[in-house]
Design a protein around this motif. Structure first.
Motif, PDB file in Angstrom:
ATOM      1  N   ASP A  28      16.593  37.423 -17.497  1.00 51.46           N
ATOM      2  CA  ASP A  28      17.707  36.479 -17.598  1.00 51.46           C
ATOM      3  C   ASP A  28      18.291  36.239 -16.207  1.00 51.46           C
ATOM      4  OD1 ASP A  28      19.990  35.027 -18.096  1.00 51.46           O
ATOM      5  OD2 ASP A  28      20.786  36.395 -19.595  1.00 51.46           O
ATOM      6  N   SER A  31      22.237  36.249 -15.830  1.00 50.18           N
ATOM      7  CA  SER A  31      22.897  37.558 -15.785  1.00 50.18           C
ATOM      8  C   SER A  31      22.684  38.243 -14.440  1.00 50.18           C
ATOM      9  CB  SER A  31      22.380  38.453 -16.907  1.00 50.18           C
ATOM     10  OG  SER A  31      22.725  37.907 -18.147  1.00 50.18           O
ATOM     11  N   SER A  37      26.121  33.755 -19.641  1.00 47.43           N
ATOM     12  CA  SER A  37      24.894  33.471 -20.357  1.00 47.43           C
ATOM     13  C   SER A  37      25.191  33.509 -21.846  1.00 47.43           C
ATOM     14  CB  SER A  37      23.840  34.521 -19.979  1.00 47.43           C
ATOM     15  OG  SER A  37      22.620  34.274 -20.624  1.00 47.43           O
ATOM     16  N   PRO A  38      24.637  32.600 -22.633  1.00 41.19           N
ATOM     17  CA  PRO A  38      23.656  31.580 -22.292  1.00 41.19           C
ATOM     18  C   PRO A  38      24.306  30.350 -21.663  1.00 41.19           C
ATOM     19  CG  PRO A  38      24.138  31.470 -24.632  1.00 41.19           C
ATOM     20  CD  PRO A  38      24.909  32.643 -24.089  1.00 41.19           C
ATOM     21  N   ASN A  56      12.947  31.152 -18.079  1.00 39.61           N
ATOM     22  CA  ASN A  56      13.523  32.265 -18.832  1.00 39.61           C
ATOM     23  C   ASN A  56      15.046  32.251 -18.836  1.00 39.61           C
ATOM     24  OD1 ASN A  56      11.096  33.443 -19.708  1.00 39.61           O
ATOM     25  ND2 ASN A  56      10.808  34.296 -17.657  1.00 39.61           N
ATOM     26  N   PRO A  58      18.235  31.603 -20.950  1.00 37.21           N
ATOM     27  CA  PRO A  58      18.698  31.372 -22.321  1.00 37.21           C
ATOM     28  C   PRO A  58      19.749  30.266 -22.340  1.00 37.21           C
ATOM     29  CG  PRO A  58      19.639  33.391 -21.456  1.00 37.21           C
ATOM     30  CD  PRO A  58      18.694  32.872 -20.413  1.00 37.21           C
TER      31      PRO A  58
END
Length: 127
Positions: A28, A31, A37-38, A56, A58
């Motif tokens: 992620d 992060s 996130s997301p 990748n 989210p």
């Protein structure tokens, strides 16, 4: 809508689980950069969804359609930059208002469901 076999709607969180996790050590990126996130994606663009999945990242799909033809000046190319900026702001405003309205409606539902609860807990509500 489907995207790589995953069902999507206007409020789905798209999971980017990759069976080849060893090839993608950065699960992620948001992060890792200490970003929330997301990501909220306010577009139904297949290409934008694909790019985020490939990276990748989210995302939460929240599309709030606007009538683009009622906004901005389209009489010649000299206004193209202003039109793009105006449309982007209108889309962002509609998306933010939709999220605020949704949070407000959820908050009112929670209040009605908890009418018998202790009023001291109201300050713990999160939006």
């Amino acid at each position: 809508h489907t995207l790589h076999g995953q069902m999507t709607s206007n409020s789905d969180i798209i999971s980017n689980e990759d069976p080849d996790q060893d090839q993608h050590p950065n699960k992620d990126p948001l992060s890792q950069l200490n970003l929330p996130s997301p990501l909220i994606l306010g577009s139904n663009s297949f290409t934008r969804k694909l790019i985020l999945q490939e990276m990748n990242i989210p995302f939460l799909l929240k599309v709030k359609p606007i009538d683009e033809y009622e906004i901005g000046i389209r009489d010649d190319e000299s206004h193209a930059h202003n039109l793009v900026v105006t449309l982007a702001k209108a889309k962002a405003d509609a998306l933010v208002q939709g999220i605020l309205d949704s949070n407000s409606n959820n908050h009112h539902k929670d209040e009605n469901a908890n009418d018998n609860d202790d009023k001291d807990n109201d300050q713990d509500d999160k939006f």
